[in-house]
Design an enzyme around this catalytic site. Structure first.
Site, PDB file in Angstrom:
ATOM      1  N   PHE A 179       0.580  -8.734   0.510  1.00  0.00           N
ATOM      2  CA  PHE A 179      -0.720  -8.286   1.305  1.00  0.00           C
ATOM      3  C   PHE A 179      -0.482  -6.999   2.183  1.00  0.00           C
ATOM      4  O   PHE A 179      -0.121  -6.028   1.622  1.00  0.00           O
ATOM      5  CB  PHE A 179      -0.407  -9.590   2.487  1.00  0.00           C
ATOM      6  CG  PHE A 179      -1.078 -10.830   1.657  1.00  0.00           C
ATOM      7  CD1 PHE A 179      -2.109 -10.833   1.146  1.00  0.00           C
ATOM      8  CD2 PHE A 179      -0.314 -12.056   2.033  1.00  0.00           C
ATOM      9  CE1 PHE A 179      -2.410 -12.014   0.254  1.00  0.00           C
ATOM     10  CE2 PHE A 179      -0.387 -13.092   1.293  1.00  0.00           C
ATOM     11  CZ  PHE A 179      -1.678 -13.022   0.661  1.00  0.00           C
TER      12      PHE A 179
ATOM     13  N   PHE B 179     -14.313   2.576  -6.015  1.00  0.00           N
ATOM     14  CA  PHE B 179     -15.367   1.453  -6.348  1.00  0.00           C
ATOM     15  C   PHE B 179     -16.516   2.239  -6.754  1.00  0.00           C
ATOM     16  O   PHE B 179     -16.884   3.085  -6.198  1.00  0.00           O
ATOM     17  CB  PHE B 179     -15.628   0.514  -5.405  1.00  0.00           C
ATOM     18  CG  PHE B 179     -14.709  -0.694  -5.592  1.00  0.00           C
ATOM     19  CD1 PHE B 179     -13.466  -0.594  -5.039  1.00  0.00           C
ATOM     20  CD2 PHE B 179     -14.884  -2.116  -6.003  1.00  0.00           C
ATOM     21  CE1 PHE B 179     -12.337  -1.775  -5.053  1.00  0.00           C
ATOM     22  CE2 PHE B 179     -14.155  -3.118  -6.232  1.00  0.00           C
ATOM     23  CZ  PHE B 179     -12.846  -2.902  -5.803  1.00  0.00           C
TER      24      PHE B 179
ATOM     25  N   ARG C  72       6.260  -9.188  -8.269  1.00  0.00           N
ATOM     26  CA  ARG C  72       6.570 -10.316  -8.161  1.00  0.00           C
ATOM     27  C   ARG C  72       5.589 -11.341  -9.197  1.00  0.00           C
ATOM     28  O   ARG C  72       5.012 -10.866  -9.926  1.00  0.00           O
ATOM     29  CB  ARG C  72       6.033 -11.025  -6.812  1.00  0.00           C
ATOM     30  CG  ARG C  72       6.654 -10.437  -5.715  1.00  0.00           C
ATOM     31  CD  ARG C  72       5.945 -10.873  -4.298  1.00  0.00           C
ATOM     32  NE  ARG C  72       4.657 -10.261  -4.137  1.00  0.00           N
ATOM     33  CZ  ARG C  72       3.506 -10.726  -3.468  1.00  0.00           C
ATOM     34  NH1 ARG C  72       3.974 -11.713  -2.722  1.00  0.00           N
ATOM     35  NH2 ARG C  72       2.592 -10.014  -3.445  1.00  0.00           N
TER      36      ARG C  72
ATOM     37  N   TRP D 266      -8.009   1.320 -12.491  1.00  0.00           N
ATOM     38  CA  TRP D 266      -8.693   0.317 -12.856  1.00  0.00           C
ATOM     39  C   TRP D 266      -9.528   0.600 -14.279  1.00  0.00           C
ATOM     40  O   TRP D 266      -9.396   0.117 -15.180  1.00  0.00           O
ATOM     41  CB  TRP D 266      -9.709  -0.455 -11.969  1.00  0.00           C
ATOM     42  CG  TRP D 266     -10.049  -1.667 -12.592  1.00  0.00           C
ATOM     43  CD1 TRP D 266      -9.405  -3.076 -11.969  1.00  0.00           C
ATOM     44  CD2 TRP D 266     -11.227  -2.184 -13.264  1.00  0.00           C
ATOM     45  NE1 TRP D 266     -10.176  -4.168 -12.842  1.00  0.00           N
ATOM     46  CE2 TRP D 266     -11.420  -3.600 -13.436  1.00  0.00           C
ATOM     47  CE3 TRP D 266     -12.288  -1.313 -14.046  1.00  0.00           C
ATOM     48  CZ2 TRP D 266     -12.136  -4.342 -14.451  1.00  0.00           C
ATOM     49  CZ3 TRP D 266     -13.271  -1.836 -14.855  1.00  0.00           C
ATOM     50  CH2 TRP D 266     -13.107  -3.479 -14.768  1.00  0.00           C
TER      51      TRP D 266
ATOM     52  N   LYS E  58      -4.121  -3.640  -4.774  1.00  0.00           N
ATOM     53  CA  LYS E  58      -2.852  -3.244  -4.667  1.00  0.00           C
ATOM     54  C   LYS E  58      -2.010  -3.356  -5.757  1.00  0.00           C
ATOM     55  O   LYS E  58      -1.444  -2.215  -6.284  1.00  0.00           O
ATOM     56  CB  LYS E  58      -2.198  -3.855  -3.164  1.00  0.00           C
ATOM     57  CG  LYS E  58      -0.760  -3.370  -3.161  1.00  0.00           C
ATOM     58  CD  LYS E  58      -0.319  -3.694  -1.637  1.00  0.00           C
ATOM     59  CE  LYS E  58      -0.626  -5.225  -1.391  1.00  0.00           C
ATOM     60  NZ  LYS E  58       0.160  -6.070  -2.169  1.00  0.00           N
TER      61      LYS E  58
ATOM     62  N   ALA F  10       3.806 -13.515   0.752  1.00  0.00           N
ATOM     63  CA  ALA F  10       4.038 -12.377   2.070  1.00  0.00           C
ATOM     64  C   ALA F  10       3.530 -12.915   3.361  1.00  0.00           C
ATOM     65  O   ALA F  10       3.859 -12.472   4.245  1.00  0.00           O
ATOM     66  CB  ALA F  10       3.483 -10.909   1.541  1.00  0.00           C
TER      67      ALA F  10
ATOM     68  N   THR G 135      -3.271  -3.330  -8.922  1.00  0.00           N
ATOM     69  CA  THR G 135      -3.751  -2.463  -9.847  1.00  0.00           C
ATOM     70  C   THR G 135      -3.143  -1.016  -9.711  1.00  0.00           C
ATOM     71  O   THR G 135      -3.056  -0.135 -10.447  1.00  0.00           O
ATOM     72  CB  THR G 135      -5.118  -2.692  -9.762  1.00  0.00           C
ATOM     73  OG1 THR G 135      -5.604  -4.223  -9.771  1.00  0.00           O
ATOM     74  CG2 THR G 135      -5.838  -1.857 -10.802  1.00  0.00           C
TER      75      THR G 135
ATOM     76  N   LYS H 125      -7.702 -17.223  -7.464  1.00  0.00           N
ATOM     77  CA  LYS H 125      -7.516 -15.985  -7.850  1.00  0.00           C
ATOM     78  C   LYS H 125      -7.718 -15.863  -9.430  1.00  0.00           C
ATOM     79  O   LYS H 125      -8.076 -14.676  -9.901  1.00  0.00           O
ATOM     80  CB  LYS H 125      -6.120 -15.405  -7.429  1.00  0.00           C
ATOM     81  CG  LYS H 125      -5.941 -14.970  -5.948  1.00  0.00           C
ATOM     82  CD  LYS H 125      -4.442 -14.812  -5.766  1.00  0.00           C
ATOM     83  CE  LYS H 125      -4.226 -13.306  -6.156  1.00  0.00           C
ATOM     84  NZ  LYS H 125      -2.963 -13.059  -5.727  1.00  0.00           N
TER      85      LYS H 125
END
Lengths: 556, 556
Positions: B301, B381, B94, B409, B71, B273, B73, B105
């Protein structure tokens, strides 16, 4: 009369680039934080290797009293005076901890016309160094508890974890806690406690490391506790020294700011001097020493604490060569050491002053024991009377002690010219290298006893059972070759804060021994000294606010 | 293939002054933090009042899965695409919490050629905002415990203190603790607990205040606990809202950085979130909106959490008018929602994909319930097969849902051009104002039930006894006119994280109600959701290090 904050706000700051230029620091080595502060790349340390290191001047004091001594103010004022005398000079100072700022002091950046600025930022979050240390310290705690929760492959004994969590606040409720409550999903219950960040081993490590490699090695060496078989467990065993180093990457770079008269000031690292080693970072002192001819630095509290550790720990470890010492005293504080209560300090009392000089005398003897030249700085107050000043001056003459009056709070550098000239005289006399008080290969008890008797004037030292055992243990582990870091009340030469002046015939009680192997010293706790202060009944925070123009209120 | 960190390091950043210039922000309003980030003075908000506010685009997603949705990205990539399409655009995002960075992460700044930079700094301490919040939160805790220790003039019941301490780390051992142990000098023993800073009320307050005055008012309104007579005690009662505001002064200023393609990015405030309201600060969104024509922002999220709270809480409170929504999905994640385990995601599975679309469908219905136009972004992907893509596209056509494939990406903004054009189409259609799901004057239970049934698809809501009582209490106190902030697992539309896809016939369990009167909402905790995460067996910290050129290792 203007407050410190008003004086600081009325001052026209030079841009931080201009300050750096004074020192020959290129803008590519400067990482700005706002317009008036910057971090400086460590690359500066390896450039221009032809220059000779600066003359290093240490400012220390008598035992502090509620009357106020103004050591930071004299440090800044002296640097400003030396600049007025045409010298290339910078200061190296500690960063204030938020604990005392919110609690009792409101600020720690000098005073009057001898301040470092921006005082508001320096007193609050500054460039985030202390927050980074807090985060690294507590990340390590979380990783320790997670290691145990996830199976405890290292067999850590939860009763023997010595690594504490930290907050950079005065918070007595966190001194002793039980964590990990709530059942099988919430961790493993165990006793823990919080210290104030500025008393943490990571703060000491950051202040004593001299390169990133050294920083990582020291972090890896830190002992976090012991296994069930009582073997030390280090950060390296947990394999997180890399993560901690990464978290401290920016914090390890010295911060550059300025005094009200534009003298460059490196403010970096802030260990307390009662419960920690009390000096700004080695890396900042070395950087200041690289880019100026004279560096004025400060060690916390009286010469029994800050100066002793500055010399026996920091200077020895970093191979620094301080050339002269300034011992700050005030007539008011000396009168308190002579028995006058705070309420009566405004009254002339020559007799009490002469009695209180015993405290000053002890500290000058300490500096002499390190074989360093010194001058006593008398920081003037308006309540000082002519008779008192004359009595003090005459005492110094009798004792053969160099003395200079300063009025740097009111007059800035101009008020420190007499002191500046005395300091320059000491530097020109080209003294030999200072001599540490004890050799590193003395036993831990010999080291403790040397400091207790020579510096504090104790008749001897007692150890409780736990301390005895830990000394034995550390000796077996081969850590007895490290220097000692005494934790003692700042208010007295003894471990009893109520004994002012020059206490005699007392014995020092060693209550606890804590190895700080990453820092490279053994902490010896005496008396009731606590590594987490409490807040007073009326904390300074109650007066703090933000004004209509967003100016800080309640910092002073 | 280059890692995110390598891509970020190879990029030639523009100076932060150049980025600010693009937005018409004068250098006098810029407070640099290093060369590549800056805080921006709030003065910008009151200049050039003639300009109309930007079109605000919200990026949200399906329920996240271990397959990854990207999200952030897509948010960054979309902004870059809009810039390539000639628009004046900025992002509002954020700040990452150190907890997940050290835990699982490793970083949260987008990925590949759609990142915000400097990623290392943003992921670690950035400009210190979260540390300032931690300090303010824990200073308040220390002041509360000190108030009680010093005589408890406010008659605070130590069993009813609701204010928790915080660390910005994943540290399960601190969830439930006992503090104040050690005897009469160490405080008063009581139960306490730590939440992660990004779930704290001060984080929410900082993110929802729209001026310094508002910030101080909100801080003063925060309830810290109850008296022995069960009356609420606020920060204002303790008289420390000024001190807290002062501690947050710098943190309240939005941070400006850039994307890899030089799109200005405001990164400010970082509530989670799931356990908090999940949006960057109002002040940053307003500033971005003031200085560009389009603002792309993100809520945490899935749309059940971040988007719902972005609309019902943030947008309503700040009078923002979002114009379009992007719902991010990936074929891999949809297949997981259709029942495929992680290990089998690389295998083509059209049937599972079609099953998993039920999750996407629910989220698009939610956006429709707010009466907002949207487009679905399929983040590609390499494992996506032609048949899967065709099946998805055809499903969208049948449902009448606008859809665009993105490859941001790999290709940066170029990979988001199709999405960018769809978004511009939505903006040009000039939609009417969004409609919150519930009116503020509905009862707390009506609000909870509206979100539970309309957004989550629950059959109904159950409340445990404590929650029932607190709802009654808050209604009596007149706080029932506030919006609700649901705390729920991010993995499922329900409160059971194992129920993927579109669970039906479930009832939502409200376990606890916590008033956040300073933030201006009532937190409703469901299921097992915790406000302090734990670390995994192999935390990301174990891979972190500092390299020979001081580069960060282990951030990704």
């Amino acid at each position: 009369m203007l407050s410190d904050l008003e004086i600081a706000k009325n001052c026209n700051l030079e841009s931080i680039e201009t300050i750096a230029e004074k020192l020959g620091i290129e803008s590519s080595d400067l990482i700005p934080y706002g317009k008036d502060k910057a971090k400086v790349s460590l690359d500066v340390l390896t450039k221009n290797n032809a220059t000779k290191p600066a003359d290093l001047v240490l400012v220390t004091s008598i035992n502090p009293t509620p009357a106020g001594e103004g050591k930071s103010t004299v440090t800044v004022g002296l640097a400003q005076a030396l600049q007025q005398l045409g010298k290339s000079v910078s200061c190296a100072l500690r960063e204030p901890s938020l604990g005392p700022v919110m609690g009792i002091k409101g600020g720690a950046t000098g005073g009057g016309y001898s301040q470092v600025v921006p005082m508001e930022s320096i007193n609050l979050h500054f460039t985030g160094d202390i927050h980074a240390i807090t985060a690294a310290n507590n990340a390590l705690s979380a990783l320790i508890d997670n290691h145990i929760f996830q199976g405890n492959a290292l067999n850590i004994d939860i009763r023997r974890i010595t690594w504490k969590r930290v907050v950079d606040l005065n918070d007595r409720a966190l001194r002793e806690v039980i964590i990990g409550l709530g059942g099988v999903k919430q961790g493993i219950p165990r006793e823990d406690g919080f210290t104030i960040t500025v008393a943490s081993e990571i703060m000491a490590v950051l202040c004593l490391a001299d390169s990133y490699d050294d920083l990582k090695l020291r972090l890896g060496r830190m002992i976090i506790g012991y296994t069930v078989d009582d073997e030390p467990v280090t950060v390296k065993d947990l394999a997180v020294e890399g993560a901690l180093t990464l978290l401290l990457k920016e914090a390890f770079q010295p911060n550059l700011v300025q005094t009200l008269e534009g003298v460059p000031a490196f403010i970096h690292g802030g260990p307390f001097a009662n419960i920690a080693h009390g000096c700004n970072s080695v890396i900042a002192t070395k950087m200041a020493s690289k880019v100026s001819d004279i560096v004025v630095t400060e060690a916390g509290f009286g010469a029994d604490l800050g100066a002793e550790k500055f010399l026996n720990i920091k200077s020895r470890m970093a191979e620094l060569n301080p050339k002269a010492v300034v011992v700050v005293a005030t007539i008011r504080a000396l009168k308190m050491h002579g028995g006058v209560p705070v309420a009566d300090l405004d009254k002339e009392n020559v007799e009490a002053l002469l009695d209180g000089l015993s405290n000053l005398k002890k500290h000058t003897e300490t500096i002499e024991a390190f074989e360093l030249p010194y001058v006593v700085a008398i920081n003037q107050f308006t309540s000082d009377t002519k008779k008192e000043v004359e009595a003090l001056t005459s005492w110094c003459q009798t004792e053969g002690i160099a003395v200079a009056e300063t009025n740097v709070w009111k007059d800035g550098g101009r008020g420190g010219l007499a002191l500046g000239k005395e300091v320059l005289k000491l530097l020109e006399e080209k003294q030999t290298r200072f001599k540490p008080l004890y050799p590193l290969d003395a036993s831990l008890k010999e080291k403790i006893e040397k400091v207790a008797t020579t510096v504090y004037g104790a008749a001897g030292v007692d150890y409780n059972k736990d301390a005895e055992e830990m000394i034995h243990r550390l000796t077996q582990l081969g850590f007895d070759n490290l220097p000692i870091c005494m934790a003692k009340t700042q208010y007295s030469l003894s471990d009893d804060p109520t004994l002012l002046g020059r206490p005699k015939d007392f014995r020092l009680m060693i209550r606890e021994i804590r190895p700080s192997i990453g820092a490279g010293f053994i902490v010896c706790l005496t008396g009731d000294v606590l590594t987490m202060p409490g807040l007073p009944k009326q904390p300074a925070a109650l007066q703090m606010d933000i004004g209509a123009d967003l100016e800080a209120i309640g910092l002073f």
